[in-house]
Design a protein around this motif. Structure first.
Motif, PDB file in Angstrom:
ATOM      1  N   SER A 304       0.790  -1.358   0.080  1.00  0.00           N
ATOM      2  CA  SER A 304      -0.073   0.087   0.025  1.00  0.00           C
ATOM      3  C   SER A 304       0.873   1.283  -0.089  1.00  0.00           C
ATOM      4  CB  SER A 304      -1.095  -0.046   1.171  1.00  0.00           C
ATOM      5  OG  SER A 304      -0.186   0.197   2.455  1.00  0.00           O
ATOM      6  N   PHE A 305       0.311   2.586  -0.508  1.00  0.00           N
ATOM      7  CA  PHE A 305       0.957   3.511  -0.527  1.00  0.00           C
ATOM      8  C   PHE A 305       1.498   3.994   0.911  1.00  0.00           C
ATOM      9  CE2 PHE A 305       1.199   8.281  -0.859  1.00  0.00           C
ATOM     10  CZ  PHE A 305       2.675   8.216  -1.468  1.00  0.00           C
ATOM     11  N   ASP A 306       0.513   3.760   1.949  1.00  0.00           N
ATOM     12  CA  ASP A 306       0.768   4.248   3.204  1.00  0.00           C
ATOM     13  C   ASP A 306       2.072   3.949   3.776  1.00  0.00           C
ATOM     14  OD1 ASP A 306      -1.739   5.840   3.337  1.00  0.00           O
ATOM     15  OD2 ASP A 306      -2.631   4.112   4.340  1.00  0.00           O
ATOM     16  N   ILE A 307       2.230   2.576   3.337  1.00  0.00           N
ATOM     17  CA  ILE A 307       3.576   2.203   3.824  1.00  0.00           C
ATOM     18  C   ILE A 307       4.685   2.722   3.143  1.00  0.00           C
ATOM     19  CG2 ILE A 307       5.045  -0.104   3.878  1.00  0.00           C
ATOM     20  CD1 ILE A 307       2.543  -1.731   4.158  1.00  0.00           C
ATOM     21  N   VAL A 308       4.680   2.872   1.894  1.00  0.00           N
ATOM     22  CA  VAL A 308       5.599   3.436   0.942  1.00  0.00           C
ATOM     23  C   VAL A 308       5.959   4.771   1.457  1.00  0.00           C
ATOM     24  CG1 VAL A 308       6.270   4.305  -1.261  1.00  0.00           C
ATOM     25  CG2 VAL A 308       5.114   1.898  -0.988  1.00  0.00           C
ATOM     26  N   GLN A 309       4.924   5.721   1.731  1.00  0.00           N
ATOM     27  CA  GLN A 309       4.988   7.001   2.168  1.00  0.00           C
ATOM     28  C   GLN A 309       5.761   7.021   3.671  1.00  0.00           C
ATOM     29  OE1 GLN A 309       1.333   9.156   3.391  1.00  0.00           O
ATOM     30  NE2 GLN A 309       2.582  11.206   2.508  1.00  0.00           N
ATOM     31  N   LYS A 310       5.396   6.087   4.430  1.00  0.00           N
ATOM     32  CA  LYS A 310       6.177   6.147   5.934  1.00  0.00           C
ATOM     33  C   LYS A 310       7.679   5.911   5.508  1.00  0.00           C
ATOM     34  CE  LYS A 310       6.004   3.480  10.087  1.00  0.00           C
ATOM     35  NZ  LYS A 310       5.331   2.359  10.873  1.00  0.00           N
ATOM     36  N   VAL A 311       8.068   4.852   4.895  1.00  0.00           N
ATOM     37  CA  VAL A 311       9.403   4.595   4.649  1.00  0.00           C
ATOM     38  C   VAL A 311      10.228   5.218   3.693  1.00  0.00           C
ATOM     39  CG1 VAL A 311       8.927   2.254   5.338  1.00  0.00           C
ATOM     40  CG2 VAL A 311       8.868   2.950   2.949  1.00  0.00           C
ATOM     41  N   SER A 312       9.555   6.098   2.825  1.00  0.00           N
ATOM     42  CA  SER A 312      10.253   6.918   1.904  1.00  0.00           C
ATOM     43  C   SER A 312      10.225   8.557   2.247  1.00  0.00           C
ATOM     44  CB  SER A 312       9.843   6.371   0.532  1.00  0.00           C
ATOM     45  OG  SER A 312       8.579   7.330   0.160  1.00  0.00           O
ATOM     46  N   GLY A 313       9.071   8.975   2.812  1.00  0.00           N
ATOM     47  CA  GLY A 313       8.913  10.274   2.855  1.00  0.00           C
ATOM     48  C   GLY A 313       8.274  11.132   1.966  1.00  0.00           C
ATOM     49  N   LEU A 314       8.049  10.401   0.763  1.00  0.00           N
ATOM     50  CA  LEU A 314       7.603  10.865  -0.372  1.00  0.00           C
ATOM     51  C   LEU A 314       5.792  10.905  -0.592  1.00  0.00           C
ATOM     52  CD1 LEU A 314       9.730   9.012  -3.043  1.00  0.00           C
ATOM     53  CD2 LEU A 314       9.750  11.268  -2.586  1.00  0.00           C
ATOM     54  N   THR A 315       5.573  12.043  -1.334  1.00  0.00           N
ATOM     55  CA  THR A 315       3.822  12.087  -1.182  1.00  0.00           C
ATOM     56  C   THR A 315       3.594  11.495  -2.516  1.00  0.00           C
ATOM     57  OG1 THR A 315       4.329  14.124  -2.532  1.00  0.00           O
ATOM     58  CG2 THR A 315       4.233  14.389  -0.035  1.00  0.00           C
ATOM     59  N   TRP A 316       2.062  11.250  -2.598  1.00  0.00           N
ATOM     60  CA  TRP A 316       1.883  10.740  -3.938  1.00  0.00           C
ATOM     61  C   TRP A 316       2.279  11.415  -5.023  1.00  0.00           C
ATOM     62  CZ3 TRP A 316       0.673   6.555  -6.164  1.00  0.00           C
ATOM     63  CH2 TRP A 316      -0.048   6.485  -7.293  1.00  0.00           C
ATOM     64  N   GLU A 317       2.065  12.729  -5.029  1.00  0.00           N
ATOM     65  CA  GLU A 317       2.217  13.582  -6.165  1.00  0.00           C
ATOM     66  C   GLU A 317       3.922  13.463  -6.471  1.00  0.00           C
ATOM     67  OE1 GLU A 317       0.976  14.716  -3.297  1.00  0.00           O
ATOM     68  OE2 GLU A 317      -1.057  15.000  -4.097  1.00  0.00           O
ATOM     69  N   ALA A 318       4.715  13.121  -5.625  1.00  0.00           N
ATOM     70  CA  ALA A 318       5.930  13.064  -5.931  1.00  0.00           C
ATOM     71  C   ALA A 318       6.405  11.684  -6.626  1.00  0.00           C
ATOM     72  CB  ALA A 318       6.977  12.972  -4.716  1.00  0.00           C
ATOM     73  N   VAL A 319       5.667  10.607  -6.638  1.00  0.00           N
ATOM     74  CA  VAL A 319       5.743   9.382  -7.331  1.00  0.00           C
ATOM     75  C   VAL A 319       4.641   9.015  -8.196  1.00  0.00           C
ATOM     76  CG1 VAL A 319       7.022   8.382  -5.135  1.00  0.00           C
ATOM     77  CG2 VAL A 319       4.564   8.064  -5.205  1.00  0.00           C
ATOM     78  N   GLU A 320       3.631   9.635  -8.302  1.00  0.00           N
ATOM     79  CA  GLU A 320       2.389   9.449  -9.201  1.00  0.00           C
ATOM     80  C   GLU A 320       2.817   9.109 -10.652  1.00  0.00           C
ATOM     81  OE1 GLU A 320      -1.998  11.072 -10.403  1.00  0.00           O
ATOM     82  OE2 GLU A 320      -0.661  12.204  -9.270  1.00  0.00           O
ATOM     83  N   SER A 321       3.652  10.021 -11.024  1.00  0.00           N
ATOM     84  CA  SER A 321       3.911   9.717 -12.384  1.00  0.00           C
ATOM     85  C   SER A 321       4.866   8.864 -12.770  1.00  0.00           C
ATOM     86  CB  SER A 321       4.730  11.312 -13.049  1.00  0.00           C
ATOM     87  OG  SER A 321       5.746  11.616 -12.312  1.00  0.00           O
ATOM     88  N   CYS A 322       5.586   8.615 -11.683  1.00  0.00           N
ATOM     89  CA  CYS A 322       6.574   7.236 -11.936  1.00  0.00           C
ATOM     90  C   CYS A 322       5.993   5.892 -11.798  1.00  0.00           C
ATOM     91  CB  CYS A 322       7.752   7.317 -10.972  1.00  0.00           C
ATOM     92  SG  CYS A 322       9.099   6.195 -11.329  1.00  0.00           S
ATOM     93  N   VAL A 323       4.798   6.091 -10.905  1.00  0.00           N
ATOM     94  CA  VAL A 323       4.115   4.720 -10.825  1.00  0.00           C
ATOM     95  C   VAL A 323       3.297   4.337 -12.080  1.00  0.00           C
ATOM     96  CG1 VAL A 323       2.175   3.900  -9.494  1.00  0.00           C
ATOM     97  CG2 VAL A 323       3.860   5.119  -8.503  1.00  0.00           C
ATOM     98  N   ASN A 324       2.561   5.543 -12.551  1.00  0.00           N
ATOM     99  CA  ASN A 324       1.975   5.285 -13.876  1.00  0.00           C
ATOM    100  C   ASN A 324       2.818   4.964 -14.875  1.00  0.00           C
ATOM    101  OD1 ASN A 324      -0.521   6.039 -12.614  1.00  0.00           O
ATOM    102  ND2 ASN A 324      -0.268   8.266 -13.267  1.00  0.00           N
ATOM    103  N   TRP A 325       4.128   5.582 -15.142  1.00  0.00           N
ATOM    104  CA  TRP A 325       5.159   4.981 -16.246  1.00  0.00           C
ATOM    105  C   TRP A 325       5.352   3.696 -15.846  1.00  0.00           C
ATOM    106  CZ3 TRP A 325      10.128   3.109 -15.482  1.00  0.00           C
ATOM    107  CH2 TRP A 325      10.843   3.209 -16.480  1.00  0.00           C
ATOM    108  N   MET A 326       5.663   3.202 -14.826  1.00  0.00           N
ATOM    109  CA  MET A 326       6.020   1.656 -14.598  1.00  0.00           C
ATOM    110  C   MET A 326       4.913   0.500 -14.852  1.00  0.00           C
ATOM    111  SD  MET A 326       7.875   0.708 -11.028  1.00  0.00           S
ATOM    112  CE  MET A 326       9.133   1.792 -11.446  1.00  0.00           C
ATOM    113  N   ALA A 327       3.646   1.228 -14.707  1.00  0.00           N
ATOM    114  CA  ALA A 327       2.544   0.383 -14.868  1.00  0.00           C
ATOM    115  C   ALA A 327       2.651  -0.795 -16.084  1.00  0.00           C
ATOM    116  CB  ALA A 327       0.980   0.923 -14.894  1.00  0.00           C
ATOM    117  N   PRO A 328       2.872  -0.406 -17.269  1.00  0.00           N
ATOM    118  CA  PRO A 328       3.161  -1.242 -18.282  1.00  0.00           C
ATOM    119  C   PRO A 328       4.116  -2.453 -18.002  1.00  0.00           C
ATOM    120  CG  PRO A 328       3.012   0.906 -19.318  1.00  0.00           C
ATOM    121  CD  PRO A 328       3.144   0.839 -17.821  1.00  0.00           C
TER     122      PRO A 328
END
Length: 393
Positions: A304-328
């Protein structure tokens, strides 16, 4: 050597103590090495507290004393202008507290900030290929895929390959108009340098020259090594994608903070995520993201993103484009057989996940890029040609 936590904390803490004065194994009064470390740390805090008292003219309370100790360590780091740099998009981690537990033998805040500072210092760019008109992005993918294969053949660690990848991409950013005949020499030289840094028993230069099938001579590798080291300004210790991933997974799965140096994550899950990262790094567009963001985005597809945010300190806005790019890439990888741990002679079972492995990445890359292209066309449809436009009126 191959545990991220042990290596990084030891390196950073050693640098800090060397600036304060070199430690000796025993003092004349019989004090132990640990006692001397504690004494030096106490002296650092006392010096800072004395300075603060002179500036403020008042006694600090206990909470302020702890802050003073942390500030004392941070002041020894070259952090000028760091927070201004971190205000860039995708670098919101600096505004979050360190995910490390409190440690008695190192300052977790200092290590966290130093890791983040490397995201700025070690620059990479997905437009580096534009400086080389005779090269194509696919050539880079083929080279890195071959380096992964060589790494598995010589039982090299994942960190070794990702160091070589970073050296190669940053070196290409410093050059212009490199010929494709030089790519293999640059790649094997990057792996040669990385293996000498990371491996206990790195491959000999004769072995690395041999795997090029006569394309690169030993003398050429040695000459290219000097060229690369000078071009990289001897900056050879980035935080790689795999080191960020190890950090995130360790903090996400740690259940015993008294023994944080021992991996506590599932090896099978780690293999899946690292193979996703292997696939993604072959695509030159991956260089458009920070390494820490790439690792966080990959983890988002498994927890879950809640875990990712806790361990990385990154907001969803900071990783959203990368998550979408990585989906394929995730979709493509999941359509293949589930990744499994491989057996290596003379490698213990608890270290097998750290060895770089190779699968049919180039075929997977082609499928992922095709899916990515279809996805992008669905978002941004191709405009009709002039002939199509005229026929509609």
């Amino acid at each position: 050597m191959h545990h991220l936590w042990f290596l990084y904390f030891t390196q950073q803490y050693s640098k800090m103590t060397r600036r304060s004065g070199r430690l000796q194994a025993k003092s004349e009064n019989g004090a132990t090495h640990t006692d001397k470390l504690a004494k030096i740390k106490k002296e650092q805090c006392n010096r800072k507290k004395a300075l603060t008292k002179r500036l403020n003219g008042e006694t600090q309370n206990r909470g302020a004393q702890d802050a003073v100790c942390r500030t004392d360590v941070l002041m020894e780091s070259p952090m000028e202008g760091l927070h201004e740099e971190f205000d860039q998009p995708g670098l919101s981690q600096c505004h979050q507290p360190s995910p490390f537990p409190r440690l008695s033998w190192a300052c977790s805040e200092d290590v966290w900030v130093k890791m983040l500072s490397k995201e700025i210092k070690y620059k990479h760019c997905n437009h580096c290929i534009e400086k080389h008109p005779r090269l194509q992005p696919k050539m880079r993918a083929v080279l890195l895929d071959w380096l992964i294969e060589v790494s598995e053949a010589y039982v090299l660690h994942r960190q070794t390959f990702y160091l070589a990848q970073d050296f190669f991409d940053r070196f290409m950013l410093t050059q212009a108009d490199v010929d494709k005949e030089r790519l293999q020499l640059i790649g094997i030289t990057a792996l040669f340098i990385a293996s000498k840094i990371e491996e206990i028993y790195p491959p000999k230069i004769t072995e690395l020259a041999y795997v090029t099938d006569g394309a690169c001579l030993e003398e050429e590798i040695l000459q290219m090594e000097l060229i690369m080291l000078k071009a990289l300004n001897w900056d050879l210790y980035p935080e790689t994608i795999v080191s960020w991933m190890k950090l995130y997974m360790q903090m996400a799965s740690a259940y015993d903070f008294t023994n944080v140096l021992v991996p506590q994550f599932s090896q099978e899950t780690y293999i899946q995520i690292t193979q996703l990262l292997d696939l993604c790094i072959l695509d030159i567009n991956s260089l458009g993201f920070k390494y820490g963001v790439l690792a966080a985005a990959a983890l988002c597809h498994f927890v879950s993103f809640d875990i990712v945010q806790k361990v990385s300190g990154l907001t969803w806005e900071a990783v959203e484009s990368c998550v979408n790019w990585m989906a394929p890439f995730v979709e493509t990888m999941m359509s293949y057989e589930v990744a499994k741990l491989k057996h290596f002679n003379k490698v213990s079972s608890d270290d097998r996940h750290n060895i770089q492995t190779h699968i049919n990445y180039l075929s997977m890359l082609q499928e992922a890029q095709q899916k990515s292209s279809i996805h992008m066309n669905s978002i941004f449809p191709t405009p009709p040609s002039s002939a199509e436009k005229s026929s509609t009126y």
